[in-house]
Design a protein around this motif. Structure first.
Motif, PDB file in Angstrom:
ATOM      1  N   CYS A  35      -7.440  10.013   0.571  1.00 29.48           N
ATOM      2  CA  CYS A  35      -6.213   9.932   1.348  1.00 29.48           C
ATOM      3  C   CYS A  35      -5.554  11.298   1.529  1.00 29.48           C
ATOM      4  O   CYS A  35      -4.963  11.560   2.583  1.00 29.48           O
ATOM      5  N   TRP A  36      -5.644  12.165   0.533  1.00 34.41           N
ATOM      6  CA  TRP A  36      -5.143  13.533   0.716  1.00 34.41           C
ATOM      7  C   TRP A  36      -5.908  14.205   1.846  1.00 34.41           C
ATOM      8  O   TRP A  36      -5.315  14.855   2.715  1.00 34.41           O
ATOM      9  N   ARG A  88      -6.904   8.419  -3.900  1.00 31.57           N
ATOM     10  CA  ARG A  88      -6.041   9.594  -3.754  1.00 31.57           C
ATOM     11  C   ARG A  88      -6.708  10.777  -3.046  1.00 31.57           C
ATOM     12  O   ARG A  88      -6.144  11.324  -2.104  1.00 31.57           O
ATOM     13  N   TRP A 123       1.729   8.435   2.437  1.00 37.89           N
ATOM     14  CA  TRP A 123       0.766   9.299   3.116  1.00 37.89           C
ATOM     15  C   TRP A 123       1.283   9.718   4.489  1.00 37.89           C
ATOM     16  O   TRP A 123       1.132  10.888   4.888  1.00 37.89           O
ATOM     17  N   LEU A 176       0.740   3.528   2.200  1.00 34.21           N
ATOM     18  CA  LEU A 176       0.621   4.100   3.533  1.00 34.21           C
ATOM     19  C   LEU A 176       1.846   4.931   3.896  1.00 34.21           C
ATOM     20  O   LEU A 176       1.721   6.024   4.450  1.00 34.21           O
ATOM     21  N   SER A 207       0.847  -1.183   0.000  1.00 35.82           N
ATOM     22  CA  SER A 207       0.000   0.000   0.000  1.00 35.82           C
ATOM     23  C   SER A 207       0.881   1.231   0.000  1.00 35.82           C
ATOM     24  O   SER A 207       2.077   1.156   0.221  1.00 35.82           O
ATOM     25  N   ASN A 238      -7.451   2.265   2.594  1.00 33.74           N
ATOM     26  CA  ASN A 238      -7.880   2.966   1.378  1.00 33.74           C
ATOM     27  C   ASN A 238      -6.747   3.710   0.703  1.00 33.74           C
ATOM     28  O   ASN A 238      -6.972   4.744   0.073  1.00 33.74           O
ATOM     29  N   ALA A 239      -5.523   3.195   0.814  1.00 40.07           N
ATOM     30  CA  ALA A 239      -4.337   3.912   0.340  1.00 40.07           C
ATOM     31  C   ALA A 239      -4.389   4.276  -1.148  1.00 40.07           C
ATOM     32  O   ALA A 239      -3.717   5.200  -1.575  1.00 40.07           O
ATOM     33  N   LEU A 285      -6.274   5.163   6.223  1.00 41.82           N
ATOM     34  CA  LEU A 285      -5.269   5.311   5.167  1.00 41.82           C
ATOM     35  C   LEU A 285      -4.756   3.943   4.713  1.00 41.82           C
ATOM     36  O   LEU A 285      -4.574   3.716   3.519  1.00 41.82           O
ATOM     37  N   LYS A 286      -4.520   3.074   5.662  1.00 41.01           N
ATOM     38  CA  LYS A 286      -4.033   1.736   5.325  1.00 41.01           C
ATOM     39  C   LYS A 286      -5.054   0.968   4.492  1.00 41.01           C
ATOM     40  O   LYS A 286      -4.707   0.314   3.518  1.00 41.01           O
ATOM     41  N   THR A 332      -4.826  12.679   5.143  1.00 46.48           N
ATOM     42  CA  THR A 332      -3.434  13.020   5.449  1.00 46.48           C
ATOM     43  C   THR A 332      -3.314  14.448   5.961  1.00 46.48           C
ATOM     44  O   THR A 332      -2.584  14.713   6.929  1.00 46.48           O
TER      45      THR A 332
END
Length: 166
Positions: free
Chosen positions: A103-104, A100, A18, A15, A13, A96-97, A93-94, A107
């Motif tokens: 995750c942005w 994008r 991120w 991760l 991933s 759904n890495a 995050l892990k 993050t």
């Protein structure tokens, strides 16, 4: 029968990427707070433009100084809340890495949450220094962490709207 190679060096991933971005946000946030505390005394303000000042402020509450006037329990509550949010965000995050925009958003929120948790742990309050005012309207002072949390929340809403429209 195809099997999964358990010894593959290919990352499973993104991760790490991120988390790296979140770490950069924390670093920028903390460096700006250290700089402002070295250059200003508490309450000191420097006008930069007609609508923007730099000011050293301490926020013992949450956003917009929510609960700032309480007896002190809020420090521990918001520290625990920020820590729990960070753990949950890392889990998301892990899982759904590859998404994008989602995750942005996570993050940016993660970096901001950790930046403010560090302040609460070290000082008992969050250091704020960005002060915007316009036409008699005054926004409460904020910092880089607060900014990334807000941007992350906006991206989160945009991502959800995008999903609904699919």
């Amino acid at each position: 029968m195809a099997t999964k190679n358990r010894f593959s060096t290919k990352p499973q991933s993104g991760l790490g990427a991120w988390l790296g971005i979140a770490a950069i946000i924390v670093l920028i946030d903390q460096l700006t707070k250290i700089t402002i505390t070295k250059l200003f005394t508490y309450g000191e303000s420097l006008p930069v433009t007609s609508f923007f000042n730099l000011v050293l402020a301490h926020n013992q509450g949450a956003a917009f100084s929510f609960l700032a006037n309480e007896s002190g329990w809020q420090r521990y509550f918001f520290t625990a809340l920020g820590t729990a949010a960070a753990v949950f965000i890392i889990y998301l995050l892990k899982r759904n890495a590859g998404q994008r925009l989602f995750c942005w958003a996570l993050t940016l929120i993660l970096g901001g949450a950790i930046g403010n948790v560090i302040d609460r742990g070290m000082h008992g309050y969050v250091i704020d220094f960005l002060d915007i005012h316009l036409a008699g309207w005054h926004w409460p002072a904020f910092n880089v962490a607060d900014s990334t949390i807000c941007i992350g929340a906006i991206l989160f809403v945009l991502d959800e709207l995008r999903r609904v429209n699919k």
